[in-house]
Motif scaffolding. Structure first.
Motif, PDB file in Angstrom:
ATOM      1  N   ASN A  66       7.939 -11.167   3.175  1.00 46.44           N
ATOM      2  CA  ASN A  66       8.885 -10.236   2.560  1.00 46.44           C
ATOM      3  C   ASN A  66       9.350  -9.168   3.546  1.00 46.44           C
ATOM      4  OD1 ASN A  66       9.131 -10.832  -0.456  1.00 46.44           O
ATOM      5  ND2 ASN A  66       6.937 -11.025  -0.057  1.00 46.44           N
ATOM      6  N   LEU A  71       9.137  -4.273  -1.617  1.00 47.75           N
ATOM      7  CA  LEU A  71       8.097  -4.729  -2.545  1.00 47.75           C
ATOM      8  C   LEU A  71       7.995  -3.763  -3.717  1.00 47.75           C
ATOM      9  CD1 LEU A  71       5.319  -5.774  -0.039  1.00 47.75           C
ATOM     10  CD2 LEU A  71       6.861  -7.243  -1.299  1.00 47.75           C
ATOM     11  N   PRO A  77       6.611 -10.194  -5.900  1.00 45.11           N
ATOM     12  CA  PRO A  77       7.481  -9.925  -4.752  1.00 45.11           C
ATOM     13  C   PRO A  77       8.680 -10.873  -4.740  1.00 45.11           C
ATOM     14  CG  PRO A  77       5.415 -10.908  -4.042  1.00 45.11           C
ATOM     15  CD  PRO A  77       5.289 -10.645  -5.498  1.00 45.11           C
ATOM     16  N   ASN A  80       7.661 -15.170  -2.810  1.00 45.84           N
ATOM     17  CA  ASN A  80       6.256 -15.353  -3.146  1.00 45.84           C
ATOM     18  C   ASN A  80       5.800 -16.707  -2.614  1.00 45.84           C
ATOM     19  OD1 ASN A  80       3.796 -14.783  -4.239  1.00 45.84           O
ATOM     20  ND2 ASN A  80       4.343 -15.374  -6.315  1.00 45.84           N
ATOM     21  N   VAL A 130       1.582  -1.454   1.052  1.00 52.04           N
ATOM     22  CA  VAL A 130       2.874  -1.620   0.378  1.00 52.04           C
ATOM     23  C   VAL A 130       3.779  -0.431   0.676  1.00 52.04           C
ATOM     24  CG1 VAL A 130       4.012  -1.764  -1.880  1.00 52.04           C
ATOM     25  CG2 VAL A 130       1.963  -3.120  -1.421  1.00 52.04           C
ATOM     26  N   ASN A 134       7.405  -0.573   2.671  1.00 47.20           N
ATOM     27  CA  ASN A 134       8.661  -0.097   2.083  1.00 47.20           C
ATOM     28  C   ASN A 134       9.287   1.012   2.932  1.00 47.20           C
ATOM     29  OD1 ASN A 134       8.549  -1.925   0.005  1.00 47.20           O
ATOM     30  ND2 ASN A 134       7.553  -0.522  -1.409  1.00 47.20           N
TER      31      ASN A 134
END
Length: 141
Positions: A66, A71, A77, A80, A130, A134
């Motif tokens: 990803n 996320l 997600p 996947n 996470v 991001n």
């Protein structure tokens, strides 16, 4: 060049539930022995040594796949990869049972809050990965 969105290739639910059931049975068998013996602690360490790398691998693979997607905290997600959810399900289950087994067999020497701290550290590490993913994605775009 026309790009098609990747389809979700989620592991079938029966595989995930079978793996969680198997990990649960192994974990229940390991946590059943609460006599404080060295063998029980070693069994907990072995189960933990299986679960922790599986969990870390599944999270790292999810982040890698990803790379270009944000996320979400509580949703699947965007990309996947197959068997990542299976590895995460088995990894988290065995990590919890391994840590629980070690804690139950060292209760005389380890306070109860040590297990709570271990769990909080695992949750914080996942949340941090996470969040960092991001933030990096936002800076790139």
């Amino acid at each position: 060049m026309d790009t098609q969105p990747q389809s979700q290739s989620i592991t079938p639910a029966w595989k995930v539930f079978t793996a969680i059931g198997f990990a649960g049975v192994v974990g229940a068998a390991v946590t059943y022995f609460r006599d404080g013996s060295t063998a029980a602690v070693i069994a907990g360490m072995i189960v933990l040594a299986i679960g922790l790398p599986l969990t870390v691998w599944s999270i790292l693979r999810m982040l890698r796949e990803n790379r270009e997607h944000r996320l979400h905290w509580w949703r699947t997600p965007p990309v996947n990869p197959r068997n990542v959810d299976l590895s995460r399900a088995v990894g988290i289950t065995t990590t919890i049972f391994g840590a629980l087994t070690i804690w139950l067999n060292t209760t005389g020497s380890a306070p109860w809050w040590l297990a709570a701290i271990f769990t909080a550290i695992l949750i914080a590490l996942f949340g941090a990965t996470v969040a960092v993913h991001n933030i990096r994605l936002r800076r790139r775009t």
